[in-house]
Design a protein around this motif. Structure first.
Motif, mmCIF file in Angstrom:
data_model
loop_
_atom_site.group_PDB
_atom_site.id
_atom_site.type_symbol
_atom_site.label_atom_id
_atom_site.label_comp_id
_atom_site.label_asym_id
_atom_site.label_seq_id
_atom_site.Cartn_x
_atom_site.Cartn_y
_atom_site.Cartn_z
ATOM 1 N N GLY A 22 36.972 9.543 56.437
ATOM 2 C CA GLY A 22 37.818 9.367 55.640
ATOM 3 C C GLY A 22 39.182 9.315 56.146
ATOM 4 O O GLY A 22 39.542 10.274 57.145
ATOM 5 N N ASP A 27 40.080 9.193 50.143
ATOM 6 C CA ASP A 27 39.226 8.115 50.670
ATOM 7 C C ASP A 27 37.850 8.591 51.185
ATOM 8 O O ASP A 27 36.753 7.884 50.783
ATOM 9 C CB ASP A 27 39.768 7.663 52.073
ATOM 10 N N ASP A 30 36.013 8.728 47.729
ATOM 11 C CA ASP A 30 35.658 7.569 47.317
ATOM 12 C C ASP A 30 34.548 6.982 48.106
ATOM 13 O O ASP A 30 33.534 6.403 47.475
ATOM 14 C CB ASP A 30 36.569 6.602 47.310
ATOM 15 N N GLN A 31 34.330 7.320 49.422
ATOM 16 C CA GLN A 31 33.290 6.755 50.105
ATOM 17 C C GLN A 31 31.778 7.690 49.692
ATOM 18 O O GLN A 31 30.866 7.109 49.874
ATOM 19 C CB GLN A 31 33.764 6.932 51.757
#
Length: 216
Positions: A22, A27, A30-31
């Motif tokens: 990330g 980020d 969310d991944q």
């Protein structure tokens, strides 16, 4: 149907995921959601130990885009080569009165996989003991992430309940357990002690008695 048993209907499954690359913590999170299969859902993260009484473990399945999903989740973050672990465990139990129920526990640590798994099992055991529950069966899911160089990583573990919100409160709850509540006659009576109210003053009037000057 045996006494104390409930009809099955609230399905769910354990899932884990890691995202080590990330650009930032958000980020990476969310991944991780995408890897869990929750990337297209509207997610409600819930707290507390109890699951719906009609919980049944099932194999994972794809979820429709935009669906509203209840989830017990553990999230552990790492950065630049460090490691972290997240885990979720659930247990099917029975009360001393013979009622079936299910309990969930989560954990997030910076320890390794084995130590995190042991701590998660202990957390689950404590939740069972504090509620005087006897375990019937249980399952545990733990995952570990090591973040990439100069990147953020996340380990996620979740118990996903895709249809619990549509069952209604009466179908997913049970009786009030007397041993876990305080009878009304034994509750400590509240005594309110209030200071006497100061006399009301009209605008511009002076307070009687010695006055103090608080001007700077």
């Amino acid at each position: 149907m045996k006494p104390g048993r409930v009809s099955r209907g609230s399905q769910g499954w354990l899932m884990t995921a890691v995202a080590p690359w990330g650009e930032n913590a958000e980020d990476a999170y969310d991944q991780g959601l995408v890897e869990l299969g929750l990337g297209d859902t509207r997610l409600i993260e819930v707290k507390g130990a109890m699951l719906p009484l009609n919980f049944e473990a099932t194999p994972p399945r794809p979820l429709p885009m935009g669906s509203l999903v209840e989830c017990h989740m553990a999230t552990a973050y790492s950065y630049n080569g460090s490691s972290a672990c997240a885990g979720v465990a659930w247990a099917s139990c029975v009360t001393p009165e013979g009622d079936e129920c299910a309990v969930v526990a989560t954990i997030s640590t910076e320890m390794d996989y084995e130590e995190t798994t042991l701590l998660l099992r202990r957390n689950l055991q404590r939740r069972l003991a504090s509620r005087d529950l006897e375990v019937i069966t249980f399952d545990v899911a733990v995952d570990e992430v090591t973040a990439g160089a100069e990147h953020h990583g996340v380990a996620m573990a979740a118990l996903i309940l895709p249809n619990s919100l549509s069952l209604g409160g009466k179908k997913s709850s049970g009786p009030i357990r007397g041993g876990l509540t305080v009878p009304e006659d034994k509750k400590q009576k509240r005594v309110d002690v209030k200071a006497p109210a100061a006399p009301a003053l009209r605008p511009g009037s002076k307070r009687s008695g010695p006055s103090s000057d608080f001007s700077l």
